[in-house]
Design a protein around this motif. Structure first.
Motif, PDB file in Angstrom:
ATOM      1  N   SER A 148       0.849  -1.202   0.000  1.00 19.34           N
ATOM      2  CA  SER A 148       0.000   0.000   0.000  1.00 19.34           C
ATOM      3  C   SER A 148       0.880   1.246   0.000  1.00 19.34           C
ATOM      4  O   SER A 148       2.012   1.221   0.467  1.00 19.34           O
ATOM      5  CB  SER A 148      -0.930   0.020   1.218  1.00 19.34           C
ATOM      6  N   GLU A 149       0.309   2.321  -0.531  1.00 25.79           N
ATOM      7  CA  GLU A 149       1.031   3.587  -0.639  1.00 25.79           C
ATOM      8  C   GLU A 149       0.479   4.581   0.373  1.00 25.79           C
ATOM      9  O   GLU A 149      -0.730   4.767   0.492  1.00 25.79           O
ATOM     10  CB  GLU A 149       0.897   4.145  -2.057  1.00 25.79           C
ATOM     11  N   HIS A 150       1.396   5.200   1.124  1.00 28.47           N
ATOM     12  CA  HIS A 150       1.011   6.218   2.098  1.00 28.47           C
ATOM     13  C   HIS A 150       1.885   7.444   1.884  1.00 28.47           C
ATOM     14  O   HIS A 150       3.111   7.343   1.846  1.00 28.47           O
ATOM     15  CB  HIS A 150       1.205   5.712   3.533  1.00 28.47           C
ATOM     16  N   TYR A 151       1.239   8.597   1.764  1.00 30.16           N
ATOM     17  CA  TYR A 151       1.936   9.873   1.656  1.00 30.16           C
ATOM     18  C   TYR A 151       2.965   9.870   0.524  1.00 30.16           C
ATOM     19  O   TYR A 151       4.067  10.402   0.667  1.00 30.16           O
ATOM     20  CB  TYR A 151       2.606  10.225   2.994  1.00 30.16           C
ATOM     21  N   GLY A 152       2.614   9.216  -0.573  1.00 31.44           N
ATOM     22  CA  GLY A 152       3.449   9.263  -1.757  1.00 31.44           C
ATOM     23  C   GLY A 152       4.479   8.164  -1.893  1.00 31.44           C
ATOM     24  O   GLY A 152       5.095   8.027  -2.943  1.00 31.44           O
ATOM     25  N   VAL A 222      12.834   4.471  -7.473  1.00 26.94           N
ATOM     26  CA  VAL A 222      11.856   4.666  -8.546  1.00 26.94           C
ATOM     27  C   VAL A 222      10.567   3.901  -8.272  1.00 26.94           C
ATOM     28  O   VAL A 222       9.465   4.450  -8.370  1.00 26.94           O
ATOM     29  CB  VAL A 222      12.468   4.235  -9.896  1.00 26.94           C
ATOM     30  N   GLY A 223      10.682   2.619  -7.907  1.00 27.37           N
ATOM     31  CA  GLY A 223       9.496   1.785  -7.754  1.00 27.37           C
ATOM     32  C   GLY A 223       8.677   2.092  -6.528  1.00 27.37           C
ATOM     33  O   GLY A 223       7.444   2.070  -6.569  1.00 27.37           O
ATOM     34  N   GLU A 224       9.341   2.379  -5.397  1.00 30.09           N
ATOM     35  CA  GLU A 224       8.616   2.616  -4.149  1.00 30.09           C
ATOM     36  C   GLU A 224       8.576   4.089  -3.772  1.00 30.09           C
ATOM     37  O   GLU A 224       8.004   4.445  -2.740  1.00 30.09           O
ATOM     38  CB  GLU A 224       9.271   1.807  -3.025  1.00 30.09           C
ATOM     39  N   LYS A 225       9.214   4.938  -4.576  1.00 29.26           N
ATOM     40  CA  LYS A 225       9.254   6.379  -4.317  1.00 29.26           C
ATOM     41  C   LYS A 225       9.832   6.663  -2.926  1.00 29.26           C
ATOM     42  O   LYS A 225       9.335   7.514  -2.192  1.00 29.26           O
ATOM     43  CB  LYS A 225       7.847   6.993  -4.426  1.00 29.26           C
ATOM     44  N   ASP A 226      10.879   5.916  -2.589  1.00 30.42           N
ATOM     45  CA  ASP A 226      11.452   5.993  -1.248  1.00 30.42           C
ATOM     46  C   ASP A 226      12.920   6.380  -1.344  1.00 30.42           C
ATOM     47  O   ASP A 226      13.802   5.523  -1.457  1.00 30.42           O
ATOM     48  CB  ASP A 226      11.283   4.637  -0.543  1.00 30.42           C
ATOM     49  N   LEU A 227      13.186   7.663  -1.285  1.00 24.39           N
ATOM     50  CA  LEU A 227      14.555   8.162  -1.370  1.00 24.39           C
ATOM     51  C   LEU A 227      15.367   7.766  -0.148  1.00 24.39           C
ATOM     52  O   LEU A 227      16.559   7.454  -0.252  1.00 24.39           O
ATOM     53  CB  LEU A 227      14.539   9.689  -1.528  1.00 24.39           C
ATOM     54  N   GLY A 228      14.735   7.737   1.037  1.00 25.79           N
ATOM     55  CA  GLY A 228      15.446   7.453   2.274  1.00 25.79           C
ATOM     56  C   GLY A 228      16.051   6.070   2.302  1.00 25.79           C
ATOM     57  O   GLY A 228      17.248   5.901   2.574  1.00 25.79           O
ATOM     58  N   THR A 229      15.244   5.030   2.031  1.00 29.43           N
ATOM     59  CA  THR A 229      15.750   3.662   2.036  1.00 29.43           C
ATOM     60  C   THR A 229      16.790   3.455   0.954  1.00 29.43           C
ATOM     61  O   THR A 229      17.789   2.754   1.152  1.00 29.43           O
ATOM     62  CB  THR A 229      14.591   2.668   1.843  1.00 29.43           C
TER      63      THR A 229
END
Length: 449
Positions: A148-152, A222-229
């Motif tokens: 699921s996607e939360h806050y982008g 790119v896939g999860e839009k997660d720059l931090g991880t």
């Protein structure tokens, strides 16, 4: 462990709990000029949990570094205090009771890790298994029905009504994989190829692991839009690669690869471009007015830190409710407003001490795997703090990471308590004297009696 060592560690732990209770009382006095009615319950709850953690540590890791648990207790406790303070403003999602429950579960995971994992070197035999598990956990949020996607960002999975971030546990498995892999391949990776200016570049054939890790981190971005991880994963691997080979060229190559990949992704994918636009143009009125997906949250956080000044407004006297999610992503800003720059420097010093004790464990470790694992776990803590503090202060683009042991939420807290358990296990092994020395110490105590 001698009675003197036990007493000193227990005293530091009690002192940390007392500081937390003093901060808790200050919140109530700052809000309505009276001590909070639930102070005794929170104090007994936190104190009981930390006493249980200490008893497990004393039995199963008696020679471990005595500072690690008190330091984490203090930071975790201050996080509970700030979440309670923000809860008093009526902000949705802020619940000190829930956070105390997650802390209890974290202590359970900490205890279970110490009890089950008697010899951390056994993890080396699971090197590639840990790698597959780590990659599997990273991919889980992309799966239909459970992801699921939360806050982008698509970094959550839903199981039985609970939301979990598997990436928080993936980093543990991947650090075990990195440590085991680099121990086996470090001699090959340390070989030099051509020399460019004053740097000995690695051989081209040895770039494979770095390129694969870079590709995985960019795929997460790119896939999860997660720059931090993405940043945490690749940065940890490059740091451990440097520890294994002592070659600066790997760090330079890693920086060039990640920066280049991030810029390219920013040109191609709109959600990555939006993160960079928010970082570069945070004061844009258009982005500020957009609020969700804009820079409203970032700017409000900066205003909070600025209004705190040197000494802060005082606990309970600020306005953390003006910054969305000040109990999670932006708890660092809430601390800055009410405790000021002085409080922020003290908090960063606590984190620096945690990392220093972890690196001391890596230096004292007696085998290469332990050195790399302890160094990697220490770097994860340091890198998390840098990424979140750099993000909320606009030093780097804002990411989805949270402040270790402080921010509200369960997944990150559980994973960080497990990191603590692994560091304590390795510290115990590194500091444990030879059997004859333990026997001599016991005989000395008997003679003194």
């Amino acid at each position: 462990m001698t009675a003197k060592r036990r007493g000193a560690q227990l005293g530091m732990l009690a002192f940390a709990v007392l500081i937390v209770m003093g901060a808790y009382a200050s919140v109530g006095l700052g809000i309505n000029n009276k001590v909070p009615s639930g102070m005794l319950g929170y104090g007994l709850g936190l104190g009981g949990l930390m006493l249980a953690a200490y008893l497990v540590l004393a039995k199963f890791a008696p020679w471990a570094d005595p500072l690690l648990l008190p330091l984490v207790t203090l930071v975790n406790g201050l996080g509970l205090v700030m979440i309670y303070r923000i809860e008093q403003t009526g902000m949705d999602g802020a619940s000190a009771t829930n956070q105390l429950m997650w802390t209890a579960l974290g202590v359970v995971m900490f205890s279970a890790t110490l009890i089950v994992l008697r010899d951390h070197r056994a993890l080396q035999r699971l090197t590639y298994t840990a790698g597959f598990v780590g990659l599997g956990l990273l991919v889980l949020p992309l799966m239909p029905f459970i992801g699921s996607e939360h806050y982008g960002s698509r970094i959550w999975i839903n199981i039985g009504g609970f939301s979990i971030q598997p990436g928080e546990f993936a980093k543990l498995a991947l650090v075990v994989f990195f440590a085991g892999y680099l121990v086996a391949k470090r001699d090959v990776l340390a070989l030099a190829g051509r020399r460019l200016l004053f740097i000995d570049l690695p051989r081209a054939r040895d770039l494979g692991p770095v390129l694969i890790t870079w590709a995985v981190s960019i795929a997460v971005l790119v896939g999860e839009k997660d720059l931090g991880t993405s940043l945490l994963l690749f940065g940890t691997f490059i740091a451990m690669l440097y520890l294994a080979t002592q070659r600066t060229s790997w760090v330079l190559i890693g920086l060039l690869l990640f920066v280049g990949g991030a810029i390219l992704a920013g040109q191609i994918f709109s959600h990555v471009e939006a993160r960079f636009d928010g970082w570069l143009h945070a004061d844009s009125q258009e982005l500020y007015d957009r609020q969700l997906g804009g820079t409203y949250q970032l700017m409000q956080g900066l205003f909070s830190i600025g209004s705190g000044g040197i000494l802060g407004t005082g606990l309970g006297r600020g306005h953390p409710d003006l910054t969305p999610f000040s109990f999670s992503d932006f708890i660092f800003d809430a601390v800055g407003e009410e405790l000021g720059l002085t409080g922020l420097m003290a908090l960063l010093l606590l984190y620096a001490l945690m990392v220093e004790r972890g690196l001391r464990t890596a230096i004292a470790a007696r085998d290469p795997f332990s050195k790399l694992l302890a160094g990697g776990l220490s770097f994860i803590l340091a890198w998390q703090v840098f990424i979140i503090v750099g993000g909320v202060t606009r030093l780097i683009p804002l990411t989805g990471l949270v402040t270790p042991f402080m921010s509200a939420g369960g997944s990150a807290l559980l994973a960080n308590w497990m990191i603590l358990a692994l560091l304590i296990r390795m510290s115990d092994a590194a500091r444990r004297p030879p059997p004859q020395a333990i026997q001599d110490e016991g005989m000395t105590q008997v003679m003194q009696r």
